[in-house]
Design a protein around this motif. Sequence first.
Motif, PDB file in Angstrom:
ATOM      1  N   ASP A 119      16.787  12.922  62.784  1.00 29.18           N
ATOM      2  CA  ASP A 119      16.702  11.618  62.125  1.00 29.18           C
ATOM      3  C   ASP A 119      17.381  10.527  62.954  1.00 29.18           C
ATOM      4  N   THR A 122      15.411   8.889  65.643  1.00 33.14           N
ATOM      5  CA  THR A 122      14.466   7.847  65.231  1.00 33.14           C
ATOM      6  C   THR A 122      14.871   6.490  65.807  1.00 33.14           C
ATOM      7  N   VAL A 123      16.169   6.237  65.845  1.00 34.30           N
ATOM      8  CA  VAL A 123      16.665   4.953  66.362  1.00 34.30           C
ATOM      9  C   VAL A 123      16.258   4.770  67.817  1.00 34.30           C
ATOM     10  N   ILE A 126      12.568   3.962  68.020  1.00 35.19           N
ATOM     11  CA  ILE A 126      12.325   2.566  67.645  1.00 35.19           C
ATOM     12  C   ILE A 126      12.665   1.638  68.805  1.00 35.19           C
ATOM     13  N   GLU A 141       8.262  -4.630  61.389  1.00 35.85           N
ATOM     14  CA  GLU A 141       9.327  -3.645  61.196  1.00 35.85           C
ATOM     15  C   GLU A 141       8.812  -2.381  60.520  1.00 35.85           C
ATOM     16  N   ARG A 145       9.093   1.437  62.175  1.00 35.27           N
ATOM     17  CA  ARG A 145       9.804   2.519  61.506  1.00 35.27           C
ATOM     18  C   ARG A 145       8.860   3.643  61.081  1.00 35.27           C
ATOM     19  N   GLY A 149       9.184   7.376  62.571  1.00 26.73           N
ATOM     20  CA  GLY A 149       9.311   8.473  61.616  1.00 26.73           C
ATOM     21  C   GLY A 149       8.188   9.474  61.747  1.00 26.73           C
TER      22      GLY A 149
END
Length: 221
Positions: A119, A122-123, A126, A141, A145, A149
């Motif tokens: 998880d 994910t940053v 992005i 946005e 995201r 994801g």
Amino acid sequence: MNKAATRQAITDAALALLRSNGPGNFTVEDIADAAGISRRTFFNYFGSTEAAIAAVTFGFLDKALQQFRLRPAGEPFLESARAALVELADPMTVAPLAELYSLGQANPQLSRSELEAWDHCTVQIITAARERLSEGVELDELYLRALAGSVISCGKAAMDVWFLRCGGSLTAESLSTLRQLLIDSMGLLGSGFARPDAAPSTTQAANPAPNSTATPSPDRH
């Protein structure tokens, strides 16, 4: 040691202790001793034993992102993501990731830590998407995201299927299977999850394409 080598020594030591002692049965001091560094140096890199273990997952993603950033700027994001995984040609690249996943199947605490690591990745995805899509494009946005994801979910799905098929085996053949599943999962995402034909046509059966996957369609950016 330089910073990269020190970081790698810490994660290698953490993984070795995880193998030998099991989750929760070693300390920061144990990792530092095994890595040949001080406790203070450890905390310059990681905040906990869990963070050092999670770095195994980040390490794989870092390699994939390095290849991703080498792709042509105009190439669709998902096509670049799949191509980046193809470039990681050595199956051993996925070995630490596979081993950590396998160890987590028998330990709920470790499994939760690994899911958290995915998880957190994910940053980074992005950020990579922003870099690719920012030029002259008003970024959405929700799109960013949802895209990140989805990439993470496809990676998890590939790991799950690999474990079901191979039972956590770390042979070269098993790791090649995992690598291909990761590539195929990006192909499925890029194609909009077009359902594979249940029965290949005669032409396809006569001329199977090696390592074939669904061809990614360009994403909307």
